[in-house]
Design a protein around this motif. Structure first.
Motif, short mmCIF file in Angstrom:
data_model
loop_
_atom_site.label_atom_id
_atom_site.label_comp_id
_atom_site.label_asym_id
_atom_site.label_seq_id
_atom_site.Cartn_x
_atom_site.Cartn_y
_atom_site.Cartn_z
N VAL A 182 55.89 152.50 97.28
CA VAL A 182 57.23 152.61 96.84
C VAL A 182 57.70 151.10 96.64
CG1 VAL A 182 59.61 153.03 97.98
CG2 VAL A 182 57.62 154.28 98.56
N VAL A 183 58.29 151.03 95.61
CA VAL A 183 59.04 149.56 95.10
C VAL A 183 60.23 149.33 95.92
CG1 VAL A 183 60.14 148.27 93.37
CG2 VAL A 183 58.41 149.72 93.00
N PHE A 184 60.03 148.07 96.80
CA PHE A 184 61.29 147.66 97.62
C PHE A 184 61.90 146.48 97.00
CE2 PHE A 184 61.59 148.89 102.21
CZ PHE A 184 60.87 149.91 102.01
N ASP A 185 63.30 146.77 96.79
CA ASP A 185 64.11 145.69 96.08
C ASP A 185 64.35 144.82 97.44
OD1 ASP A 185 66.13 143.99 95.38
OD2 ASP A 185 67.53 145.42 94.59
N LEU A 186 63.63 143.38 97.25
CA LEU A 186 63.94 142.74 98.57
C LEU A 186 65.05 142.09 98.77
CD1 LEU A 186 60.52 140.88 98.89
CD2 LEU A 186 61.16 143.09 99.75
N SER A 187 65.93 142.09 97.61
CA SER A 187 67.40 141.40 97.50
C SER A 187 68.08 142.29 98.65
CB SER A 187 68.07 141.35 96.45
OG SER A 187 68.38 142.49 95.73
N LYS A 188 67.83 143.52 98.74
CA LYS A 188 68.79 144.64 99.48
C LYS A 188 68.11 144.28 100.92
CE LYS A 188 69.66 147.87 96.21
NZ LYS A 188 69.38 149.21 95.70
N ALA A 189 67.13 143.61 101.35
CA ALA A 189 66.49 143.64 102.63
C ALA A 189 67.07 142.03 103.24
CB ALA A 189 65.11 143.41 102.53
N ARG A 190 67.58 141.27 102.28
CA ARG A 190 67.93 139.84 102.92
C ARG A 190 69.36 139.73 103.42
NH1 ARG A 190 63.86 137.31 101.04
NH2 ARG A 190 62.76 137.84 99.01
N SER A 191 69.28 139.12 104.80
CA SER A 191 70.67 138.80 105.28
C SER A 191 70.91 137.50 106.03
CB SER A 191 70.79 140.05 106.43
OG SER A 191 71.88 139.89 107.32
N GLU A 192 71.97 137.29 106.04
CA GLU A 192 72.25 136.01 106.75
C GLU A 192 72.31 136.03 108.29
OE1 GLU A 192 73.08 133.09 105.42
OE2 GLU A 192 73.56 133.44 103.20
N LYS A 193 72.17 137.40 108.64
CA LYS A 193 72.05 137.55 110.12
C LYS A 193 70.78 137.49 110.67
CE LYS A 193 76.39 140.69 109.95
NZ LYS A 193 76.76 141.85 109.91
N PHE A 194 69.82 137.44 109.83
CA PHE A 194 68.29 137.38 110.37
C PHE A 194 68.04 136.71 111.49
CE2 PHE A 194 63.91 136.45 110.21
CZ PHE A 194 63.38 137.63 109.86
N ASN A 195 68.68 135.61 111.60
CA ASN A 195 68.32 134.58 112.81
C ASN A 195 68.93 135.10 114.08
OD1 ASN A 195 66.53 133.01 111.58
ND2 ASN A 195 68.24 131.63 110.96
N THR A 196 70.27 135.98 113.79
CA THR A 196 70.68 136.38 115.04
C THR A 196 69.71 137.74 115.49
OG1 THR A 196 72.95 136.02 114.36
CG2 THR A 196 72.89 137.74 115.84
N TRP A 197 69.39 138.51 114.48
CA TRP A 197 68.62 139.74 114.86
C TRP A 197 67.12 139.45 115.42
CZ3 TRP A 197 69.50 141.99 109.27
CH2 TRP A 197 71.09 142.60 109.31
N ARG A 198 66.60 138.40 115.14
CA ARG A 198 65.31 138.19 115.34
C ARG A 198 65.27 137.62 117.05
NH1 ARG A 198 61.92 133.87 112.32
NH2 ARG A 198 60.84 133.41 114.09
N ALA A 199 66.52 136.96 117.31
CA ALA A 199 66.54 136.75 118.83
C ALA A 199 66.70 137.82 119.50
CB ALA A 199 68.05 135.69 118.97
N TYR A 200 66.86 138.95 119.34
CA TYR A 200 66.72 140.28 119.96
C TYR A 200 65.10 140.59 120.56
CZ TYR A 200 70.99 141.80 117.79
OH TYR A 200 72.26 141.86 117.32
N ALA A 201 64.25 139.75 119.71
CA ALA A 201 62.73 140.14 120.04
C ALA A 201 62.27 139.56 121.37
CB ALA A 201 62.01 139.71 118.80
N ALA A 202 61.60 140.47 122.01
CA ALA A 202 61.02 139.82 123.21
C ALA A 202 59.90 139.13 123.09
CB ALA A 202 60.69 141.16 124.20
N PRO A 203 59.77 138.04 123.77
CA PRO A 203 58.26 137.27 123.72
C PRO A 203 56.86 138.01 123.89
CG PRO A 203 59.53 136.60 125.52
CD PRO A 203 60.46 137.77 125.04
N ASN A 204 56.82 139.18 122.91
CA ASN A 204 55.43 140.12 123.36
C ASN A 204 55.34 140.49 125.05
OD1 ASN A 204 54.17 140.11 120.95
ND2 ASN A 204 53.90 137.79 120.84
N ILE A 205 56.58 140.68 125.45
CA ILE A 205 56.23 141.31 126.96
C ILE A 205 55.38 142.50 126.74
CG2 ILE A 205 58.24 140.58 128.00
CD1 ILE A 205 59.62 143.08 127.08
N ALA A 206 55.27 143.44 125.51
CA ALA A 206 54.49 144.65 125.70
C ALA A 206 53.25 144.20 125.02
CB ALA A 206 55.30 145.68 124.91
#
Ligand code: HEM
Length: 211
Positions: A182-206
């Motif tokens: 499937v062709v993904f238009d990456l412009s529709k994946a980009r967000s200024e909120k990325f850094n906020t969302w990435r902070a939700y990630a657990a440091p590999n607890i699982a």
């Protein structure tokens, strides 16, 4: 995933749609450019606003029932970075895979890592989904799309049957019953909120549970 949240507005139009479209997960609040297959498989991608030099992405991969869903960050199956996931009761089992042959792909290791995002990882009565921060998942060795690509093809594959050892992230799987690119238009994946969302990630607890 509340499918009716998608911009297309209705479940029916979403099911018919093969073109990725923005979708905001109601639990995590993360907006992904999301491909939805008629089987129930879906794959969503979120990227930082600035593409230059970026190696990281946030992804959500899911499906219906107890079978596996897989994606290829490079498009095809062979010699590309694959991500495989399936539900095991209320948890999700996942792994990176790579193969040079059309056979069940082996677990892949490299500089890439994934860290689950708990509020976007769940199993409910209609579907399961695994949301994770994928660091160094945009590689420069030809196994994935490139940071500055605008419309790369992403591969998907699924089988509605569970893997033979569903508690084992390294389990072999049976061949997909549906696959494609499937062709993904990456412009529709980009967000200024990325850094906020990435902070939700657990440091590999699982990590011990992930391949
Ligand atoms: C026993 C396991 C598997 C076998 C035997 C297998 C075999 C194949 C074959 C023969 C093809 C070429 C198309 C066709 O003839 O159907 C293919 C394509 C593909 N496979 Fe697999 N596969 C397996 C598992 C996987 C897994 C686990 C993934 C993803 C995580 C995957 C992703 C893909 C993708 C993305 C394509 C390309 C689709 C396209 O270009 O349209 N495969 N596979």
């Amino acid at each position: 995933m509340k499918l009716y949240n998608l911009v297309t507005g209705t479940l029916a139009s979403l099911t018919a749609a093969q073109t990725p479209a923005p979708y905001t997960d109601a639990k995590s609040g993360i907006t992904f450019n999301t491909f939805q297959h008629s089987s129930g498989l879906f794959f969503g991608l979120a990227l930082p606003a600035n593409a230059t030099g970026n190696t990281d992405l946030i992804a959500t991969i899911g499906g219906k029932g107890s079978g596996w869903s897989g994606v290829s960050l490079g498009g095809g199956m062979l010699n590309e970075l694959l991500i495989l996931a399936w539900p095991n009761s209320q948890a999700i089992v996942s792994s990176f895979r790579k193969t040079a042959n059309y056979a069940s792909p082996a677990v892949a290791t490299g500089t890439f890592t994934k860290s689950s995002i708990a509020n976007g990882t769940y199993v409910n009565s209609t579907h399961w989904t695994y949301t994770f921060l994928c660091q160094k998942c945009i590689q420069t060795d030809g196994t994935t799309f490139q940071a500055t690509d605008t419309a790369p093809s992403i591969g998907f594959a699924l089988n509605s049957n569970a893997p033979s050892q569903k508690t084992n992230p390294a389990s072999s799987v049976s061949k997909h019953t549906a696959q494609g690119q499937v062709v993904f238009d990456l412009s529709k994946a980009r967000s200024e909120k990325f850094n906020t969302w990435r902070a939700y990630a657990a440091p590999n607890i699982a990590r011990s549970f992930e391949g």
